[in-house]
Design an enzyme around this catalytic site. Structure first.
Site, PDB file in Angstrom:
ATOM      1  N   ARG A  72       7.285  15.669  -0.642  1.00 37.65           N
ATOM      2  CA  ARG A  72       6.282  14.638  -0.922  1.00 37.65           C
ATOM      3  C   ARG A  72       5.112  15.188  -1.760  1.00 37.65           C
ATOM      4  NH1 ARG A  72       7.225   9.206   1.012  1.00 37.65           N
ATOM      5  NH2 ARG A  72       5.247   8.201   0.678  1.00 37.65           N
ATOM      6  N   THR A 115      -4.271  -3.704  -3.527  1.00 40.33           N
ATOM      7  CA  THR A 115      -4.399  -5.040  -2.969  1.00 40.33           C
ATOM      8  C   THR A 115      -3.457  -5.181  -1.786  1.00 40.33           C
ATOM      9  OG1 THR A 115      -4.122  -7.387  -3.414  1.00 40.33           O
ATOM     10  CG2 THR A 115      -2.915  -5.896  -4.842  1.00 40.33           C
ATOM     11  N   HIS A 116      -3.993  -5.766  -0.708  1.00 38.39           N
ATOM     12  CA  HIS A 116      -3.239  -5.873   0.543  1.00 38.39           C
ATOM     13  C   HIS A 116      -3.202  -7.343   0.972  1.00 38.39           C
ATOM     14  CE1 HIS A 116      -1.695  -5.034   4.442  1.00 38.39           C
ATOM     15  NE2 HIS A 116      -2.781  -5.469   5.050  1.00 38.39           N
ATOM     16  N   ASP A 148      -8.268   5.085  -0.116  1.00 35.78           N
ATOM     17  CA  ASP A 148      -8.584   6.376   0.504  1.00 35.78           C
ATOM     18  C   ASP A 148      -7.310   6.887   1.173  1.00 35.78           C
ATOM     19  OD1 ASP A 148      -8.327   5.010   2.888  1.00 35.78           O
ATOM     20  OD2 ASP A 148     -10.452   5.169   3.456  1.00 35.78           O
ATOM     21  N   ALA A 149      -7.442   7.896   2.040  1.00 36.48           N
ATOM     22  CA  ALA A 149      -6.235   8.524   2.583  1.00 36.48           C
ATOM     23  C   ALA A 149      -5.571   7.697   3.681  1.00 36.48           C
ATOM     24  CB  ALA A 149      -6.583   9.915   3.117  1.00 36.48           C
ATOM     25  N   GLY A 150      -6.220   6.640   4.135  1.00 36.91           N
ATOM     26  CA  GLY A 150      -5.658   5.844   5.230  1.00 36.91           C
ATOM     27  C   GLY A 150      -4.731   4.736   4.740  1.00 36.91           C
ATOM     28  N   ASP A 152      -4.531   1.150   4.072  1.00 33.39           N
ATOM     29  CA  ASP A 152      -5.318  -0.068   3.826  1.00 33.39           C
ATOM     30  C   ASP A 152      -6.704   0.001   4.463  1.00 33.39           C
ATOM     31  OD1 ASP A 152      -3.071  -1.117   2.481  1.00 33.39           O
ATOM     32  OD2 ASP A 152      -2.235  -1.864   4.347  1.00 33.39           O
TER      33      ASP A 152
HETATM   34  C1  GRF Z   1       1.530  -8.322  -2.859  1.00 32.49           C
HETATM   35  O1  GRF Z   1       1.311  -9.323  -1.897  1.00 32.49           O
HETATM   36  C2  GRF Z   1       0.911  -7.024  -2.449  1.00 32.49           C
HETATM   37  O2  GRF Z   1      -0.323  -7.152  -1.842  1.00 32.49           O
HETATM   38  C3  GRF Z   1       1.919  -6.532  -1.456  1.00 32.49           C
HETATM   39  O3  GRF Z   1       3.162  -6.810  -2.074  1.00 32.49           O
HETATM   40  C4  GRF Z   1       3.005  -7.929  -2.931  1.00 32.49           C
HETATM   41  C5  GRF Z   1       3.414  -7.512  -4.310  1.00 32.49           C
HETATM   42  O4  GRF Z   1       3.715  -8.610  -5.105  1.00 32.49           O
HETATM   43  N1  GRF Z   1       1.726  -5.157  -1.125  1.00 32.49           N
HETATM   44  P1  GRF Z   1       4.064  -8.467  -6.654  1.00 32.49           P
HETATM   45  O5  GRF Z   1       5.050  -7.307  -6.807  1.00 32.49           O
HETATM   46  O6  GRF Z   1       2.782  -8.213  -7.386  1.00 32.49           O
HETATM   47  O7  GRF Z   1       4.686  -9.778  -7.035  1.00 32.49           O
END
Ligand code: GRF
Length: 212
Positions: A72, A115-116, A148-150, A152
């Protein structure tokens, strides 16, 4: 006389799947006023729609698979070098299904966002929409944060709320989240590109770019 437009910020976007968030950024960046351009797209796997979206627009792509490296840490180093080659101002993880490693964070920490599809700090990890549905929340959403390292856990840049409907399954809920998520991503990555920002503990503060 109007001041010349500054050079657009260079975005490297990392993906693992369908790449609709990437597409939203590519489309937004077609307008010079957006202030950013996607200069490369990287992935941790081959043969995904996210890479094809970049190729169709003539954007350079690269792939670094964990399995192609001894461990890794070596993958982390290789990914860091591959991103570095494109001299990004900002790195955007858009559906990238890997944690950034120590080498990556040492190089790009503070200027990498992810983005989560949940409202942090609720429901971190790979199953945000499913966990929200199973918990029975009536409002969920999406969170843009500085990596960051966590898992989300980084400082939050922006959030958007999305209602859970009575007849939602995971797919329907995730698709509704993604519609709002894409708009949030475009708005706030653009702001990060056009303005200066500082990270003060867990708070992000923006100020207009010093043009002098
Ligand atoms: C998004 O909802 C993202 O937050 C999540 O997976 C999805 C990715 O969608 N981790 P895309 O590949 O941008 O269509």
């Amino acid at each position: 006389m109007t001041a010349p437009r500054p050079e657009p910020a260079r975005l490297v976007v990392l993906v693992s799947g369908s790449g609709t968030n990437l597409q939203a950024l590519i489309d937004a960046a077609a307008d010079p006023a957006y202030g950013a351009q996607v200069v490369a797209v990287g992935a941790d796997r081959h043969d995904i729609e996210g890479l094809r979206r970049a190729e169709r627009r003539g954007i350079p792509t690269f792939v670094e698979r964990v399995g192609d490296h001894p461990d890794r840490a070596a993958w982390d180093e290789a990914l860091t070098r591959a991103v570095e080659a494109h001299r990004p101002d900002l790195v955007v993880l858009a559906g990238f299904m890997k944690l950034a490693g120590p080498a990556f964070l040492a190089r790009f920490g503070g200027r990498t966002v992810n983005t989560h599809p949940a409202l942090s700090p609720s429901f971190p990890g790979m199953r945000g929409p499913q966990d929200a549905l199973e918990y029975g929340v009536r409002i969920t959403g999406a969170t843009l944060f500085v990596v960051d390292a966590g898992v989300d856990t980084g400082p939050i840049v922006a959030q958007v709320a999305v209602p859970v409907e009575d007849d939602d399954d995971v797919e329907a809920l995730h698709e509704r989240i993604k519609t709002s998520e894409r708009a949030m991503l475009v708005e706030w990555v653009g702001k990060m590109a056009r303005e200066d920002f500082t990270i003060d503990g867990r708070r992000i503060r923006f100020q207009p770019k010093d043009q002098s």
